[in-house]
Each structure stands twice: as structure tokens, then as C-alpha cells.
Write a protein that holds these residues in place. Structure first.
Motif, PDB file in Angstrom:
ATOM      1  N   SER A  52       0.852  -1.195   0.000  1.00 31.48           N
ATOM      2  CA  SER A  52       0.000   0.000   0.000  1.00 31.48           C
ATOM      3  C   SER A  52       0.884   1.240   0.000  1.00 31.48           C
ATOM      4  O   SER A  52       1.936   1.267   0.633  1.00 31.48           O
ATOM      5  CB  SER A  52      -0.932   0.008   1.211  1.00 31.48           C
TER       6      SER A  52
ATOM      7  N   PHE B  31      -9.130   4.580  -4.330  1.00 31.18           N
ATOM      8  CA  PHE B  31      -8.003   3.657  -4.383  1.00 31.18           C
ATOM      9  C   PHE B  31      -7.730   3.241  -5.827  1.00 31.18           C
ATOM     10  O   PHE B  31      -8.582   3.399  -6.704  1.00 31.18           O
ATOM     11  CB  PHE B  31      -8.288   2.412  -3.526  1.00 31.18           C
TER      12      PHE B  31
ATOM     13  N   LYS C 138      -5.718   4.978  -1.564  1.00 42.19           N
ATOM     14  CA  LYS C 138      -4.328   4.528  -1.630  1.00 42.19           C
ATOM     15  C   LYS C 138      -4.119   3.729  -2.902  1.00 42.19           C
ATOM     16  O   LYS C 138      -5.081   3.276  -3.518  1.00 42.19           O
ATOM     17  CB  LYS C 138      -3.992   3.622  -0.438  1.00 42.19           C
ATOM     18  N   ASP C 139      -2.862   3.549  -3.259  1.00 47.33           N
ATOM     19  CA  ASP C 139      -2.510   2.615  -4.318  1.00 47.33           C
ATOM     20  C   ASP C 139      -2.234   1.272  -3.666  1.00 47.33           C
ATOM     21  O   ASP C 139      -1.479   1.195  -2.689  1.00 47.33           O
ATOM     22  CB  ASP C 139      -1.257   3.077  -5.070  1.00 47.33           C
TER      23      ASP C 139
ATOM     24  N   VAL D 282      -6.212  -0.401   5.350  1.00 43.55           N
ATOM     25  CA  VAL D 282      -6.618   0.363   4.163  1.00 43.55           C
ATOM     26  C   VAL D 282      -8.112   0.583   4.097  1.00 43.55           C
ATOM     27  O   VAL D 282      -8.614   1.171   3.140  1.00 43.55           O
ATOM     28  CB  VAL D 282      -6.123  -0.314   2.853  1.00 43.55           C
TER      29      VAL D 282
END
Length: 115
Positions: A32, A41, A78-79, A109
Motif C-alpha cells: 500500500s 483507491f 491509496k494505491d 486500508v
């Protein structure tokens, strides 16, 4: 999954691998990375050829995507990169979802508490 929710470029993958945080369980590894000015995301999926033929790898990827569709609204912006490990190849969709929820809770996450 819509285009805006996907990570496809190798440069993006490499940046997340280098600077992101990783957590794992027996079936999956999740990286993450916090993005600035992100609305939602983004997801990248990696399934090695060691796990099986194309049919097997695509089934695993579909199962992972299904879990993210179910919880689409629950993720922080988030990635995320999900890497499947060998035990994931023999799992059903429900087992994949349960295992992914477990590792994603560890990665922190989720916006809110998922039961």
C-alpha cells in the motif's frame, strides 16, 4: 473495474514496491502506498506464471477483483498491489475474499471497521 481504479504502468508498480508498505499472509502480499490528492483507491494485481496456466491465473485475478468490487466504497484513497501466492490457486472465491479481507485489515486500508 473501471480504468481509473487500475494500476497498469510498470513505473507505478515500481514506485509502490520501493516506497510502499507491505503486509502478507499465507495466500497474498499487499503493498500500500499513500497518494496525494487521491479521490479513490487504485488496484494492481500480480499473479506469477508459477501459479499455473492462463486459466488459473485469470481465475485468481477475477476473484481478487470481485473482493474489491464488494468493498469498493470502504477503501482509503491509496494505491494497492495484491500479489497472489501459491496457496491461492486452490481457493474458492469466498475463501479468496476472506483471506484478502484479513490481509487488508492488517494493512489498515479500510475507511471503517469491516466485520
Amino acid at each position: 473495474m473501471e480504468k481509473a481504479y487500475r494500476i497498469k504502468k510498470n513505473a507505478d508498480f515500481q514506485k509502490i514496491y520501493r516506497h510502499g508498505k507491505s503486509v502478507a499472509n499465507r495466500q497474498f502480499v499487499v503493498y500500500s502506498y499513500d497518494r496525494q490528492q487521491a479521490d479513490h483507491f487504485r488496484l494492481g494485481i500480480s499473479v506469477s506464471k508459477k501459479l499455473g496456466n492462463a486459466v488459473t491465473r485469470n481465475r485468481i485475478k477475477r476473484s481478487i477483483r470481485e473482493c474489491f468490487k464488494v468493498h469498493k466504497e470502504d477503501f482509503l484513497p491509496k494505491d494497492l498491489i495484491v500479489i497472489a501466492r501459491f496457496p491461492a490457486k486452490d481457493m474458492s472465491v469466498q475463501e479468496v475474499q476472506k483471506s484478502l479481507e484479513h490481509v487488508l485489515k492488517i494493512a489498515k486500508v479500510f475507511n471503517k471497521r469491516i466485520p
